[in-house]
Design an enzyme around this catalytic site. Structure first.
Site, PDB file in Angstrom:
ATOM      1  N   ASP A  14     -12.401  -6.894  -7.329  1.00  0.00           N
ATOM      2  CA  ASP A  14     -11.603  -5.957  -6.789  1.00  0.00           C
ATOM      3  C   ASP A  14     -10.878  -5.362  -8.226  1.00  0.00           C
ATOM      4  O   ASP A  14     -10.649  -6.321  -9.257  1.00  0.00           O
ATOM      5  CB  ASP A  14     -10.889  -6.207  -5.745  1.00  0.00           C
ATOM      6  N   SER A  15     -10.010  -4.350  -8.051  1.00  0.00           N
ATOM      7  CA  SER A  15      -9.281  -3.831  -9.206  1.00  0.00           C
ATOM      8  C   SER A  15      -7.956  -4.822  -9.299  1.00  0.00           C
ATOM      9  O   SER A  15      -7.431  -4.974 -10.369  1.00  0.00           O
ATOM     10  CB  SER A  15      -8.824  -2.587  -8.968  1.00  0.00           C
ATOM     11  N   TYR A  46      -7.928   1.838 -10.139  1.00  0.00           N
ATOM     12  CA  TYR A  46      -9.311   2.163 -10.350  1.00  0.00           C
ATOM     13  C   TYR A  46      -9.340   3.765  -9.639  1.00  0.00           C
ATOM     14  O   TYR A  46      -9.934   4.346 -10.423  1.00  0.00           O
ATOM     15  CB  TYR A  46     -10.369   1.423  -9.677  1.00  0.00           C
ATOM     16  N   GLY A  47      -8.323   3.834  -8.785  1.00  0.00           N
ATOM     17  CA  GLY A  47      -8.472   5.219  -8.129  1.00  0.00           C
ATOM     18  C   GLY A  47      -8.081   6.504  -8.856  1.00  0.00           C
ATOM     19  O   GLY A  47      -8.355   7.294  -8.356  1.00  0.00           O
ATOM     20  N   CYS A  77     -13.752  -3.407  -3.901  1.00  0.00           N
ATOM     21  CA  CYS A  77     -13.051  -2.324  -3.995  1.00  0.00           C
ATOM     22  C   CYS A  77     -13.650  -1.080  -3.597  1.00  0.00           C
ATOM     23  O   CYS A  77     -14.742  -0.591  -3.766  1.00  0.00           O
ATOM     24  CB  CYS A  77     -12.898  -2.408  -5.420  1.00  0.00           C
ATOM     25  N   ASN A  78     -12.989  -0.169  -2.640  1.00  0.00           N
ATOM     26  CA  ASN A  78     -13.657   0.910  -2.143  1.00  0.00           C
ATOM     27  C   ASN A  78     -13.861   2.000  -3.314  1.00  0.00           C
ATOM     28  O   ASN A  78     -14.977   2.714  -3.167  1.00  0.00           O
ATOM     29  CB  ASN A  78     -12.465   1.563  -1.209  1.00  0.00           C
ATOM     30  N   THR A  79     -12.898   2.013  -4.203  1.00  0.00           N
ATOM     31  CA  THR A  79     -13.305   3.102  -5.368  1.00  0.00           C
ATOM     32  C   THR A  79     -14.582   2.727  -6.283  1.00  0.00           C
ATOM     33  O   THR A  79     -15.514   3.542  -6.461  1.00  0.00           O
ATOM     34  CB  THR A  79     -12.186   3.192  -6.191  1.00  0.00           C
ATOM     35  N   GLU A 156       0.655  -3.866  -5.379  1.00  0.00           N
ATOM     36  CA  GLU A 156       0.622  -4.834  -6.710  1.00  0.00           C
ATOM     37  C   GLU A 156       2.006  -5.369  -7.039  1.00  0.00           C
ATOM     38  O   GLU A 156       2.124  -6.313  -7.618  1.00  0.00           O
ATOM     39  CB  GLU A 156      -0.151  -4.097  -7.689  1.00  0.00           C
ATOM     40  N   CYS A 188      -9.200   1.335   1.569  1.00  0.00           N
ATOM     41  CA  CYS A 188      -9.012   0.534   0.329  1.00  0.00           C
ATOM     42  C   CYS A 188      -8.670  -0.698   0.696  1.00  0.00           C
ATOM     43  O   CYS A 188      -7.666  -1.026   1.733  1.00  0.00           O
ATOM     44  CB  CYS A 188      -7.654   1.336  -0.565  1.00  0.00           C
ATOM     45  N   THR A 189      -8.822  -1.762  -0.117  1.00  0.00           N
ATOM     46  CA  THR A 189      -8.771  -2.999   0.049  1.00  0.00           C
ATOM     47  C   THR A 189      -7.366  -3.579   0.044  1.00  0.00           C
ATOM     48  O   THR A 189      -6.872  -4.789   0.602  1.00  0.00           O
ATOM     49  CB  THR A 189      -9.525  -3.936  -0.467  1.00  0.00           C
ATOM     50  N   HIS A 190      -6.470  -2.736  -0.377  1.00  0.00           N
ATOM     51  CA  HIS A 190      -5.077  -2.916  -0.619  1.00  0.00           C
ATOM     52  C   HIS A 190      -4.302  -2.706   0.580  1.00  0.00           C
ATOM     53  O   HIS A 190      -3.307  -3.082   0.988  1.00  0.00           O
ATOM     54  CB  HIS A 190      -4.542  -2.394  -1.930  1.00  0.00           C
TER      55      HIS A 190
END
Length: 277
Positions: A14-15, A46-47, A77-79, A156, A188-190
């Site tokens: 993931d980012s 990354y988005g 990571c979705n992006t 983050e 988004c996984t966040h």
């Protein structure tokens, strides 16, 4: 496909820290599997990056994990899933799963009025990956897309219940109240780390969907089909990041509610060079 062994770990990238939400579900659904996680914290988010850059980052991340002899790769990571998955599957000859398809499947399965909102990074929303997959599964769905570019840096920075975060959640979601949606896909996984604030803003009657659970179930199915399930009684989990392992460890422990083992710092100079064309 190269010879894969059931004892090999599953690799995820993931980012940043968001992919740990996927890792947590894999650990729950597949408790005997060893896992290797890479968070590209030096290059998060990354988005807001270009398609070409996201694909290059994803290939570099995949090469690193494949050097760890993983038997299956999860693009947590979705992006990266939205932009890089086809290229990764073309280059690498192992099972690769993203988070877009499982998330869309889950949203379609729970909606009752076919009115679905998708929250994501700017890149994920612009890719239309979720919109395309939802409409493939549910052609008459009404889809409302909302980019929330500041959610990832807020997570983050550990601003999970900060007044500024509450204000931004309210700002980003204000346009959804009049759309009669019954399902919101956290693209988004966040974003699951902000689920309490999002649920509070939208109301308890709205289904919040993330792809982690469905993704873990799909991985279980692939491993069973290919007879790659591990039977290890004491699986091992390794964590790598490209910047600030202490910060990653702190937020990861807040997410898991338990201590994380050592988090190793990986300098990008150790990456296998790759020029994307």
């Amino acid at each position: 496909m190269p010879e894969l062994d059931s004892s090999y770990p599953i690799g995820l990238f993931d980012s940043g820290v968001g992919g740990l939400t996927v890792m947590q579900e894999i650990m729950r659904v597949l408790p005997h599997e060893s896992l290797v996680y890479f968070g590209d914290t030096a290059r998060v988010p990354y988005g807001n990056k270009s398609r070409e850059t996201i694909i290059r980052y994803s290939i570099e991340n995949a090469i690193f994990l494949l050097e760890k002899q993983v038997k299956l790769l999860v693009v947590a990571c979705n992006t990266a899933s939205a932009f890089a998955l086809p290229k990764l599957r073309k280059i690498f000859n192992i099972p690769i799963i993203g988070v877009v398809e499982p998330g869309a499947e889950k949203a379609v399965s729970v909606t009752r009025n076919q009115r679905i909102a998708v929250l994501g990074t700017k890149g994920t929303i612009q890719s239309r990956a979720y919109q395309t997959e939802i409409q493939r599964l549910l052609p008459h769905a009404h889809i409302f897309s909302q980019a929330c570019p500041l959610f990832v840096p807020l997570v983050e920075e550990r601003f999970l219940d900060h007044p500024a975060t509450r204000l931004l959640v309210k700002e980003y979601l204000s346009g959804l109240h009049q759309q009669e949606i019954d399902t919101v896909l956290l693209g988004c996984t966040h974003y699951p780390l902000l689920k309490p604030l999002i649920q509070q803003e939208l109301g308890a009657h709205i289904h919040l969907v993330d792809s982690a659970t469905t993704c873990a179930e799909k991985i279980a199915s692939i491993l069973e089909t290919q007879k790659l399930q591990s039977r290890a009684s004491s699986p091992s989990h390794a964590y790598y990041v490209s910047d600030d392992p202490d910060k990653f460890k702190e937020l990861g422990e807040k997410l898991f509610g338990q201590a994380l083992p050592h988090v190793e710092l990986l300098n990008h100079e150790k990456f296998t060079p790759f020029i994307y064309h």
